[in-house]
Design an enzyme around this catalytic site. Structure first.
Site, short mmCIF file in Angstrom:
data_model
loop_
_atom_site.label_atom_id
_atom_site.label_comp_id
_atom_site.label_asym_id
_atom_site.label_seq_id
_atom_site.Cartn_x
_atom_site.Cartn_y
_atom_site.Cartn_z
N HIS A 34 0.84 -1.20 0.00
CA HIS A 34 0.00 0.00 0.00
C HIS A 34 0.88 1.26 0.00
CE1 HIS A 34 -2.71 -2.88 2.35
NE2 HIS A 34 -3.49 -2.53 1.36
N GLN A 58 -18.32 -5.29 -0.79
CA GLN A 58 -17.52 -6.20 -1.61
C GLN A 58 -17.25 -7.54 -0.93
OE1 GLN A 58 -14.17 -3.28 -1.78
NE2 GLN A 58 -12.85 -5.08 -1.58
N MET A 181 2.75 -9.23 -0.95
CA MET A 181 2.23 -8.70 0.32
C MET A 181 0.72 -8.55 0.24
SD MET A 181 4.91 -5.87 1.60
CE MET A 181 6.61 -6.34 1.87
P1 AMP Z 1 -6.62 -3.47 -0.19
O1 AMP Z 1 -6.42 -2.68 1.05
O2 AMP Z 1 -6.20 -4.90 -0.08
O3 AMP Z 1 -7.98 -3.28 -0.79
O4 AMP Z 1 -5.60 -2.86 -1.25
C1 AMP Z 1 -5.59 -1.47 -1.55
C2 AMP Z 1 -4.74 -1.24 -2.76
O5 AMP Z 1 -3.41 -1.70 -2.52
C3 AMP Z 1 -5.25 -2.00 -4.00
O6 AMP Z 1 -5.09 -1.19 -5.15
C4 AMP Z 1 -4.34 -3.18 -4.03
O7 AMP Z 1 -4.20 -3.74 -5.33
C5 AMP Z 1 -3.03 -2.58 -3.55
N1 AMP Z 1 -2.12 -3.61 -3.05
C6 AMP Z 1 -2.40 -4.61 -2.19
N2 AMP Z 1 -1.32 -5.40 -2.00
C7 AMP Z 1 -0.34 -4.90 -2.78
C8 AMP Z 1 1.01 -5.27 -3.04
N3 AMP Z 1 1.58 -6.34 -2.45
N4 AMP Z 1 1.74 -4.52 -3.90
C9 AMP Z 1 1.18 -3.44 -4.49
N5 AMP Z 1 -0.09 -3.02 -4.30
C10 AMP Z 1 -0.83 -3.75 -3.45
#
Ligand code: AMP
Length: 275
Positions: A34, A58, A181
């Site tokens: 993130h 979601q 991650m």
């Molecule tokens: P989430 O909090 O899981 O909904 O993720 C929020 C944003 O962070 C989304 O755009 C995800 O695709 C991105 N994200 C989650 N994990 C990673 C990662 N390991 N590397 C890069 N971006 C990530």
């Protein structure tokens, strides 16, 4: 860093905001993946807005909404330390006031793979990001390649509804053993965590076999053997990066995608082949 929790405060801040705004939507429990999105946004915009919102729309019935990791105090520190100007962390009622019924459905791109396993998931994602984009009105949206189908859904959303906003897909940040991650990695027990990096090794092996000219199904079967127990494979496939339509060979701008279960935890990963 300002922390705001209401639409009203966000609108007031937006009226005085610097001319170029980057936006990073998240569900919190932030990790380096993130924060990489935040750093990209920081380097390309006068100001950065991040949101932390665990979006009930979601999550399906029986999914992990109630136990999804939450750590707003920790998230706040990390975002401030990485140069975020405004954190929007609304309560559920602020985004979905009583009587809320409008949703956004992006169509077929959100119906296969994750959309098939999790019906309604991408409608939830598109609805919340659509609302957040409308409120934040950024010049650029930053999302992770890690969630490949989500990136295709959100690009379609921005294109079809003509948001005046560019979309940057940020490469996946990994642990030193190759595991992508994810906030959900916290759920893995020791044995599952040891086996989890084999998901990425399986993807790399699949790509390597296809590039060497191995027939598609033979390559898929051989690569699937790389996944270690207790991991069980949900899918290993090759798709068009825009439409998410399945492909039977590698080609320009495709994702090789996989999902596997480790106990109750589903992990996703992919390799993007832009050309
Ligand atoms: P989430 O909090 O899981 O909904 O993720 C929020 C944003 O962070 C989304 O755009 C995800 O695709 C991105 N994200 C989650 N994990 C990673 C990662 N390991 N590397 C890069 N971006 C990530």
């Amino acid at each position: 860093m300002r922390l705001v929790t209401t639409v009203e405060e966000l609108r007031a801040w937006r009226r005085e905001a610097p001319p170029t705004l980057g936006f990073v939507p998240t569900m919190g429990a932030l990790h380096e993946g993130h924060l990489d999105l935040v750093r990209f946004a920081r380097s390309q915009n006068a100001a950065v807005v991040a949101s932390v919102f665990v979006n009930p729309l979601q999550f399906g019935a029986g999914e992990d909404l109630a136990r999804y990791p939450r750590d707003l105090a920790g998230d706040r520190e990390k975002l401030a330390a990485n140069g975020v100007d405004l954190l929007f962390a609304p309560a559920v009622e602020e985004i979905y006031p009583q009587g809320f019924t409008t949703t956004i459905d992006v169509g077929p791109v959100g119906e296969s793979f994750e959309g098939a396993v999790r019906p309604g998931h991408f409608r939830g994602v598109a609805t919340v990001v659509g609302k957040l984009l409308h409120l934040v009105a950024p010049q650029r949206l930053y999302i992770g390649q890690k969630d490949a189908q989500q990136s295709a859904v959100l690009r379609k959303l921005v294109h079809d509804l003509a948001y005046d906003c560019g979309v940057t897909i940020v490469p996946t940040v990994r642990e030193s053993d190759g595991l992508a991650m994810s906030s959900r990695n916290l759920y893995l027990d020791e044995r599952e965590r040891r086996a989890a990096p084999s998901l990425h090794r399986m993807l790399r092996r699949f790509v390597e076999l296809l590039k060497a000219g191995t027939p598609f199904e033979i390559a898929r079967t051989e690569a699937a053997n790389v996944l270690e127990a207790p991991g069980t494979l949900d899918y290993l496939a090759c798709v068009d990066a825009e439409s998410f339509a399945p492909l039977a060979a590698l080609r320009e701008n495709c994702f090789v995608i996989a999902a596997a279960r480790f106990g109750n935890t589903r992990l996703l990963d992919n390799v993007w082949l832009p050309q």
